[in-house]
Design an enzyme around this catalytic site. Structure first.
Site, short mmCIF file in Angstrom:
data_model
loop_
_atom_site.label_atom_id
_atom_site.label_comp_id
_atom_site.label_asym_id
_atom_site.label_seq_id
_atom_site.Cartn_x
_atom_site.Cartn_y
_atom_site.Cartn_z
N LYS A 46 13.30 28.54 -15.20
CA LYS A 46 14.35 29.36 -15.83
C LYS A 46 14.10 30.84 -15.62
O LYS A 46 15.03 31.63 -15.51
CB LYS A 46 14.43 29.02 -17.32
CG LYS A 46 13.19 29.42 -18.11
CD LYS A 46 12.95 28.50 -19.28
CE LYS A 46 12.03 27.38 -18.89
NZ LYS A 46 11.44 26.62 -19.95
N GLY A 57 15.48 20.95 -20.82
CA GLY A 57 14.64 19.92 -20.23
C GLY A 57 15.47 18.83 -19.57
O GLY A 57 16.29 19.09 -18.71
N ARG A 63 -3.19 25.36 -7.70
CA ARG A 63 -4.26 26.35 -7.46
C ARG A 63 -5.62 25.70 -7.51
O ARG A 63 -6.48 25.95 -6.70
CB ARG A 63 -4.16 27.46 -8.52
CG ARG A 63 -3.09 28.47 -8.23
CD ARG A 63 -3.03 29.51 -9.31
NE ARG A 63 -2.66 28.94 -10.60
CZ ARG A 63 -1.94 29.57 -11.52
NH1 ARG A 63 -1.54 30.80 -11.30
NH2 ARG A 63 -1.63 28.99 -12.66
N GLY A 94 9.00 19.08 -22.56
CA GLY A 94 8.10 17.95 -22.44
C GLY A 94 8.09 17.47 -20.99
O GLY A 94 9.13 17.50 -20.32
N GLU A 99 2.46 28.16 -27.08
CA GLU A 99 1.36 28.54 -26.21
C GLU A 99 0.45 29.54 -26.92
O GLU A 99 0.82 30.13 -27.94
CB GLU A 99 1.93 29.17 -24.93
CG GLU A 99 2.68 28.16 -24.09
CD GLU A 99 3.32 28.79 -22.87
OE1 GLU A 99 2.81 29.82 -22.39
OE2 GLU A 99 4.34 28.26 -22.42
N VAL A 135 5.02 19.28 -16.01
CA VAL A 135 6.20 18.65 -15.42
C VAL A 135 5.86 18.06 -14.05
O VAL A 135 6.21 16.91 -13.74
CB VAL A 135 7.36 19.67 -15.29
CG1 VAL A 135 8.60 18.97 -14.72
CG2 VAL A 135 7.68 20.30 -16.64
N LYS A 173 17.60 31.09 -20.61
CA LYS A 173 18.47 29.90 -20.58
C LYS A 173 19.93 30.28 -20.79
O LYS A 173 20.84 29.68 -20.20
CB LYS A 173 18.00 28.89 -21.63
CG LYS A 173 16.64 28.29 -21.29
CD LYS A 173 16.04 27.57 -22.48
CE LYS A 173 14.70 26.95 -22.14
NZ LYS A 173 13.96 26.51 -23.33
N GLU A 195 18.91 21.87 -12.96
CA GLU A 195 19.28 21.26 -14.24
C GLU A 195 18.14 21.33 -15.25
O GLU A 195 18.36 21.55 -16.46
CB GLU A 195 19.68 19.79 -14.01
CG GLU A 195 20.03 19.02 -15.27
CD GLU A 195 21.32 19.49 -15.93
OE1 GLU A 195 22.34 19.55 -15.23
OE2 GLU A 195 21.30 19.82 -17.14
N ASP A 206 12.60 33.39 -23.67
CA ASP A 206 12.85 32.09 -23.04
C ASP A 206 14.30 31.65 -23.29
O ASP A 206 15.00 31.20 -22.38
CB ASP A 206 11.87 31.06 -23.61
CG ASP A 206 12.16 29.65 -23.13
OD1 ASP A 206 11.73 29.29 -22.03
OD2 ASP A 206 12.84 28.90 -23.88
#
Ligand code: NAP
Length: 366
Positions: A119, A148, A60, A324, A204, A31, A219, A143, A215
């Site tokens: 989140k 997304g 990093r 995305g 992942e 992102v 949300k 937001e 996750d």
């Protein structure tokens, strides 16, 4: 500045009346690099107020970020020092709990507006961060943390402020929806569909947070804050039926075939309701049968869909990409533009959240 990397130009322009708004971006991954790229190109919506300047970008691995096209002169590996140098807006896109939570709290505490897509932090520390932001009157916008770039939080906070929301439900995790879709259409086992999702970059290497419902639960806590005015205790969100496995990890190809025979699809449904009489809340993320020809049943692959029930509107629905880099950056950039234009926090005109943690949901209550 401590840490490696060199930020050119110093902090002299920070906050200077009429000067550019200096944006510090923490994180330049999927992102962050979209956001940084847009800011380097000078992206700014028309009429959004003062011009912008990048104060710096914290990562990093400096070499990796430079190889990805971010000028070395903007980079540092010391996010706390980047903030200490002075910024007018902080955009946090590192993810994870720490140091993100501490940096967001410090910026808000110093009266600096913050935009985040995190989140994980907002779901666990939203009450604390809202209290700090209200005390210092620093806008706090998140937001991008849900769905997304598809707008949903400002819809709840602003456009539905004249209604009483009684329920929120939806598909808020694209990875699990992709896996369920592949299992249903291809007759795949859970393990085969998960491996395919990992190979395609939708899941992942460690898929736990997605497939076990964590996750989506994060949300749901954020949605419930804007829908019902309360920060739910994150651990009060049910993610497994009694004796069952969490999230979609217990869904089999046989379950999907049986549901299909009944004209249904199985979706990992995040759902929060508020009792009209007692105002108690119920929140869960569970695999749920929905009619295949319903909008939720027809939401396939990585797409997200959220439906909201309110007293004056009945049910309304919003559907779109839930993740995305480009899509998520759209929400981050819009939040940043809103701040540049003098806008407030994501909760908009809603009153301060109540302190109540919500009634812990009994497993299997639904
Ligand atoms: N990806 C999506 O589609 C999506 C959608 C909605 C919301 N979000 C949220 O957006 C946030 C960012 O996600 P992402 O996918 O862009 O993550 P990502 O690709 O893993 O990128 C994270 C970035 O933060 C940097 N970083 C991490 N810890 C750091 C630290 N301690 N100090 C300095 N830099 C640090 C990383 O640097 P290095 O690379 O050098 O380690 C990297 O540049 C997360 O909160 C995520 O939940 C993502």
């Amino acid at each position: 500045m401590a840490g490696r990397g060199r930020i050119e130009g110093g902090a002299a322009a920070a906050g200077r009346a009429g000067g550019p708004l200096r944006v510090a971006v923490l994180g330049a991954g999927t992102v962050g690099r979209e956001v940084v790229g847009a800011l380097i190109e000078g992206w700014s919506p028309e009429g959004s107020g003062r011009p912008l300047a990048l104060a710096g970008v914290a990562v990093r691995d400096l070499a990796k970020a430079e190889a990805a096209g971010i000028p070395a002169g903007l980079l540092t590996d010391a996010p706390a020092h980047l903030l200490a140098e002075g910024a007018d807006i902080v955009v946090e896109l590192m993810g994870g709990e720490e140091p993100a939570r501490t940096l967001i709290a410090a910026a808000l505490g110093a009266g600096i507006p913050v935009v985040t897509a995190n989140k994980y932090v907002v779901a666990r520390h939203g009450a604390e961060l809202e209290a700090i932001a209200r005390r210092t009157q620093a806008p706090f916008r998140f937001e991008a943390a849900v769905m997304g770039g598809t707008p949903i939080l400002r819809l709840l906070a602003d456009d539905l402020a004249g209604t009483r929301v009684t329920a929120v439900r939806g598909i808020v995790n694209g990875t699990t929806n992709h896996i369920l879709t592949e299992m249903a259409t291809g007759g795949l086992t859970y393990e085969a569909a998960l491996a395919g999702a990992q190979a395609a970059g939708y899941a992942e290497a460690d898929p736990t947070g997605d497939v076990e419902g964590g996750d989506a639960a994060d949300k749901l806590v954020i949605l419930a804050r804007l829908a019902f005015g309360t920060w739910l205790d994150r651990s009060a969100v049910t993610v497994a039926r009694p004796g069952g496995r969490p999230g979609i990890t217990g869904v089999s190809a046989d379950d999907l075939a049986a549901a299909a025979a009944r004209g249904s699809a199985i979706r990992l449904l995040a759902s929060a309701t508020r009792d009209a009489v007692t105002a108690s809340m119920d929140a869960s993320v569970l695999p749920t049968e929905v009619p295949r020809d319903s909008p939720l049943g027809g939401t396939n692959g990585v797409r997200n869909r959220i439906e909201i029930e309110s007293d004056r509107l009945g049910w309304i629905g919003v559907e779109g990409p839930g993740a995305g880099g480009a899509a998520t950056a759209a929400a981050v950039l819009a939040d940043r533009a809103a701040i540049a234009a003098g806008g407030g926090s994501t909760w908009g005109v809603l009153p301060p959240a109540t302190a109540a943690a919500g009634r812990p949901v009994e497993a299997g209550a639904r």
